[in-house]
Design an enzyme around this catalytic site. Structure first.
Site, mmCIF file in Angstrom:
data_model
loop_
_atom_site.group_PDB
_atom_site.id
_atom_site.type_symbol
_atom_site.label_atom_id
_atom_site.label_comp_id
_atom_site.label_asym_id
_atom_site.label_seq_id
_atom_site.Cartn_x
_atom_site.Cartn_y
_atom_site.Cartn_z
ATOM 1 N N ASP A 32 -14.669 15.549 13.028
ATOM 2 C CA ASP A 32 -13.484 14.850 13.530
ATOM 3 C C ASP A 32 -13.240 15.132 15.006
ATOM 4 O O ASP A 32 -12.798 14.254 15.754
ATOM 5 C CB ASP A 32 -12.248 15.256 12.720
ATOM 6 C CG ASP A 32 -12.293 14.705 11.305
ATOM 7 O OD1 ASP A 32 -13.158 13.845 11.034
ATOM 8 O OD2 ASP A 32 -11.464 15.130 10.476
ATOM 9 N N GLU A 34 -15.342 15.556 17.387
ATOM 10 C CA GLU A 34 -16.200 14.733 18.237
ATOM 11 C C GLU A 34 -15.706 13.282 18.253
ATOM 12 O O GLU A 34 -15.721 12.616 19.296
ATOM 13 C CB GLU A 34 -17.646 14.786 17.735
ATOM 14 C CG GLU A 34 -18.625 13.888 18.484
ATOM 15 C CD GLU A 34 -18.760 14.221 19.968
ATOM 16 O OE1 GLU A 34 -19.337 13.393 20.700
ATOM 17 O OE2 GLU A 34 -18.291 15.300 20.408
ATOM 18 N N LEU A 82 -2.664 -11.259 -12.125
ATOM 19 C CA LEU A 82 -3.561 -11.181 -13.275
ATOM 20 C C LEU A 82 -2.753 -11.017 -14.552
ATOM 21 O O LEU A 82 -1.686 -10.405 -14.549
ATOM 22 C CB LEU A 82 -4.516 -9.989 -13.138
ATOM 23 C CG LEU A 82 -5.525 -10.012 -11.995
ATOM 24 C CD1 LEU A 82 -6.327 -8.716 -11.992
ATOM 25 C CD2 LEU A 82 -6.459 -11.197 -12.117
ATOM 26 N N LYS A 115 -7.859 -0.472 -10.917
ATOM 27 C CA LYS A 115 -6.627 -1.199 -10.590
ATOM 28 C C LYS A 115 -5.748 -0.268 -9.762
ATOM 29 O O LYS A 115 -5.021 0.562 -10.293
ATOM 30 C CB LYS A 115 -5.895 -1.671 -11.837
ATOM 31 C CG LYS A 115 -4.721 -2.574 -11.484
ATOM 32 C CD LYS A 115 -4.032 -3.111 -12.713
ATOM 33 C CE LYS A 115 -2.938 -4.077 -12.282
ATOM 34 N NZ LYS A 115 -1.973 -3.499 -11.342
ATOM 35 N N GLU A 173 -6.183 -3.944 -1.565
ATOM 36 C CA GLU A 173 -5.009 -3.114 -1.845
ATOM 37 C C GLU A 173 -4.892 -2.020 -0.789
ATOM 38 O O GLU A 173 -5.850 -1.283 -0.536
ATOM 39 C CB GLU A 173 -5.151 -2.470 -3.234
ATOM 40 C CG GLU A 173 -3.860 -1.946 -3.807
ATOM 41 C CD GLU A 173 -3.124 -2.978 -4.647
ATOM 42 O OE1 GLU A 173 -3.487 -4.143 -4.609
ATOM 43 O OE2 GLU A 173 -2.192 -2.635 -5.322
ATOM 44 N N LYS A 314 -4.498 -2.276 -18.633
ATOM 45 C CA LYS A 314 -3.600 -1.223 -18.173
ATOM 46 C C LYS A 314 -3.743 0.035 -19.028
ATOM 47 O O LYS A 314 -3.982 -0.033 -20.242
ATOM 48 C CB LYS A 314 -2.133 -1.700 -18.211
ATOM 49 C CG LYS A 314 -1.859 -2.926 -17.366
ATOM 50 C CD LYS A 314 -2.021 -2.661 -15.908
ATOM 51 C CE LYS A 314 -0.807 -2.612 -15.066
ATOM 52 N NZ LYS A 314 0.388 -3.207 -15.314
ATOM 53 N N CYS A 408 30.245 -13.778 -27.135
ATOM 54 C CA CYS A 408 29.643 -13.468 -25.837
ATOM 55 C C CYS A 408 30.480 -12.439 -25.087
ATOM 56 O O CYS A 408 31.698 -12.620 -24.948
ATOM 57 C CB CYS A 408 29.518 -14.745 -25.010
ATOM 58 S SG CYS A 408 28.905 -14.458 -23.333
ATOM 59 N N CYS A 432 29.955 -20.390 -19.525
ATOM 60 C CA CYS A 432 29.722 -18.939 -19.500
ATOM 61 C C CYS A 432 29.355 -18.531 -18.078
ATOM 62 O O CYS A 432 28.368 -19.021 -17.515
ATOM 63 C CB CYS A 432 28.598 -18.565 -20.464
ATOM 64 S SG CYS A 432 28.139 -16.822 -20.399
#
Length: 671
Positions: A32, A34, A82, A115, A173, A314, A408, A432
């Site tokens: 790093d 260099e 998806l 994922k 991503e 998942k 309700c 409503c």
């Protein structure tokens, strides 16, 4: 002696080479220190000769000046989501659907990827140089994050290699490794700054900074997984081949991408990744499984907002135990009464959870849930909290029964449950307040009437002050009345009035979707609009006629028929039309009768149009009886080539397909 230009070119080339080795190949050749020395040398030379700085120089990753707000970028190719599966049975069912839809014995191979739990972005390269970047947004329009993306070291500002397309849009991503996340939070605790709940929130917060200099300090990284726009070049005909090509051009690709020859191999990959998940160093929430062949992908196509050729498998959600403090009941747009558990707050998968859905009365009965119970909470798909089960062995003595309302909780109307349905509904309709609010929010949403600036809080106030009862009332609002709302000044009020006026001009499909008919999403609304052509024809359609529309079954047909049979709904529609809501008159689409050079033809658009947007061009072509396809094949009848037309034009010429330019298209549209 080398010229200054030569020194700059060599330094930039050397730095890009080492960035490629570090971020893409994971095989750095220099320490790093260099790399930092070379960067300092380049920066010093550019400081002395600012006229020689190029946008793709490695020094230009440093954040630019802060923005006042993000501008919008419209995706030329929508960024679709998806579909998800959560168990082996569901994946195998997906696998079978793919095999059945292909209707052949040909082999299907799967490209499997991680994922990533980050933020989806689109990055556009023109002639190999990064020119813009955007978030997914709503899939059609995202936020312009170009300045921030340029600060991410893993993303090349300039691609290297041969045969780079003239225009290439890469999707991928942006995410934050665990070590970087912990460092950010450690610094925040020390300085009194914001502490993030999880790496995804930290990545999103870092990428959506108005000040790119802040983004530049965050150790974000990136993996690419797909392509959007492709013009002026070719890519391999498999998904894996494309990823490998991206890697050759300097784009980072996960080294866990694996080609699987069968469903059994996919499951083995899934379980192996699940086992390795804790040691990856970054968050994932599953694996993505895609049909590898692009030809097979094209044949499988899309459904609504997702491809038929890919699925996200998942991982089981993380779970925690807590107590139910109370159960309250929410009323949705269609009157559905949803019980919601109010919980003793608990962290689940890095997020503080205080509410969880209980779905319906059947679910409460299945769980045997009582207020005060100790329960197991799961974030389904790592997103929506839900109650998994009750810990009966630890039930307190003072628990209370959950009583489902018969009236309700918002308007007091009767609650009814139709036989065969799990959901109980308020019968109040638009009287409503809750249904009215949610219906109006849906009506003005981007994919419906698209009233810019009309947010949820404005709708809430309009209903509570009784300024608005039906969607038609929105178009009667004045700037003076809007100015009386909280945080609404004269300028903002006038902007909303202007947006309402603009929204009056819409399409038949958008209008139908905006009405909020049960089970009628965007795709169904578009199908109904295309089939019937006019509102009058749709209103008069029988249930049997409605079922002739593709993908409309008896349930959807009944909802549509019942909606138009209700006098109050017809009155609202009449009021909307009286207020000036309109859409272009339909052109009858009958390939046998319509006098149009496009009737009955499969047409492909490629390149950039200067006189109209691609969406407008597609709409006009469809009105004139054409079927607009996304790719060139032997079934294509005509290709319309705009500026910088790429591989589609080349393929059309190879197949001997007729090609016309934009000027000829406009002439034919006018005829």
């Amino acid at each position: 002696m080398e010229s200054i230009e030569q020194q700059l070119t060599e330094l930039r080339t050397t730095l890009r080479h080492h960035e490629y080795l570090y971020h893409v190949m994971d095989a750095p050749e220099i320490p790093d220190v260099e790399y930092d020395r070379l960067m300092r040398e380049l920066r010093e030379l550019e400081t002395k000769h600012p006229e020689l700085i190029t946008p793709d120089s490695p020094t230009q990753r440093v954040g630019a000046a802060p923005l006042a707000a993000f501008s919008q970028i419209r995706h030329e190719v929508p960024m679709l989501s998806l579909d998800n599966v959560f168990d082996e049975e569901s994946f195998l069912a997906f696998n079978k659907r793919v095999q059945d839809r292909l209707k052949s014995n040909e082999k299907v191979t799967w490209c499997c990827e991680l994922k990533l739990d980050g933020l989806a972005v689109s990055i556009l390269y023109e002639n190999g140089v990064l020119v813009s970047a955007a978030t997914r947004g709503d899939g059609t329009t995202g936020e312009d994050i170009t300045s921030n993306v340029r600060t991410i070291r893993a993303i090349p500002l300039k691609l290297h290699g041969e045969n780079i397309p003239a225009r290439l849009e890469v999707r991928g991503e942006v995410f934050l490794p665990q070590a970087g996340f912990e460092k950010i939070n450690e610094d925040a605790r020390r300085t009194g700054g914001k502490v993030f709940a999880n790496p995804r929130n930290a990545a999103a917060g870092s990428l959506r900074q108005l000040d790119p200099r802040i983004t530049a300090k965050r150790p974000l990284t990136f993996f690419c997984y797909g392509v959007g726009v492709l013009e002026g070049g070719e890519l391999p005909d498999t998904h894996l081949g494309r990823l490998l090509q991206f890697k050759q051009w300097g784009l980072p690709v996960s080294d866990r991408v694996t080609l699987c020859e069968s469903a059994e191999e996919v499951l083995a990959f899934y379980h192996k990744v699940e086992e390795d998940r804790p040691t990856l160093g970054f968050d994932i929430d599953g694996v993505v499984i895609k049909v590898n062949s692009l030809a097979q992908q094209e044949r499988l196509g899309f459904v609504a907002r997702a491809p038929r050729w890919a699925v996200a498998f998942k991982f089981p959600a993380q779970e925690q135990m807590t107590f139910v403090r109370d159960v309250e009941f929410q009323v949705g747009r269609t009157g559905a009464i949803t019980p919601v558990a109010r919980l003793e707050p608990v962290h689940v998968a890095g997020v503080l959870v205080s509410n969880a859905t209980l779905h319906n009365a059947d679910e409460i009965e299945r769980l045997g849930l009582r207020i005060g119970d100790k329960v197991v909470i799961r974030r389904a798909g790592d997103v929506i909290p839900q109650v998994v089960n009750v810990v009966l062995s630890e039930r307190p003595e003072d628990t209370r029964e959950v009583v489902f309302p018969t009236h309700c909780p918002v308007c007091g109307s009767d609650v009814e449950r139709v036989e065969g349905e799990a959901v109980a509904r308020c019968t109040g309709g638009l009287i409503c307040g809750a249904q009215r609010k949610e219906s109006l929010k849906h009506f003005v949403s981007r994919r419906a009437m698209d009233v810019d600036g009309m947010g949820d809080k404005i709708i809430d106030q309009l209903v509570e002050k009784e300024y608005v009862h039906t969607p038609a009332d929105l178009f009667k609002l004045t700037a003076g009345k809007l100015t009386g709302l909280e945080r609404m000044g004269p300028k903002s009020a006038q902007n909303v009035v202007n947006a309402l006026e603009k929204a009056k001009e819409t399409t038949f499909a958008r209008f139908l979707y905006a009405l909020g008919i049960r089970e009628v999403g965007e795709a169904t609304a578009a199908g109904l609009a295309a089939y019937f052509g006019t509102l009058e024809a749709l209103e008069a359609a029988s249930i049997e006629e409605l079922q002739k529309v593709p993908d409309v079954g008896i349930v959807v047909a009944s909802h549509v028929h019942n909606f138009f049979a209700e006098e109050s709904n017809r009155n609202v529609i009449s009021e909307l039309l009286a207020e000036g809501v309109h859409w272009p008159a339909p052109i009858v689409i009958n390939a046998e009768e319509i006098d149009s050079p496009f009737a009955g033809k499969t047409v492909v658009l490629t390149g950039s149009l200067s006189q109209m947007s691609r969406d407008d061009a597609k709409a006009r072509l469809v009105e004139l009886g054409a079927k607009v396809a996304g790719s060139v094949s032997k079934k294509t009848d005509l290709v319309i080539a705009g500026e910088a037309a790429g591989s589609k034009l080349a393929k059309a010429q190879e197949l001997g397909i007729e090609v016309i330019d934009e000027a000829e298209m406009l002439r034919l549209l006018g005829s």
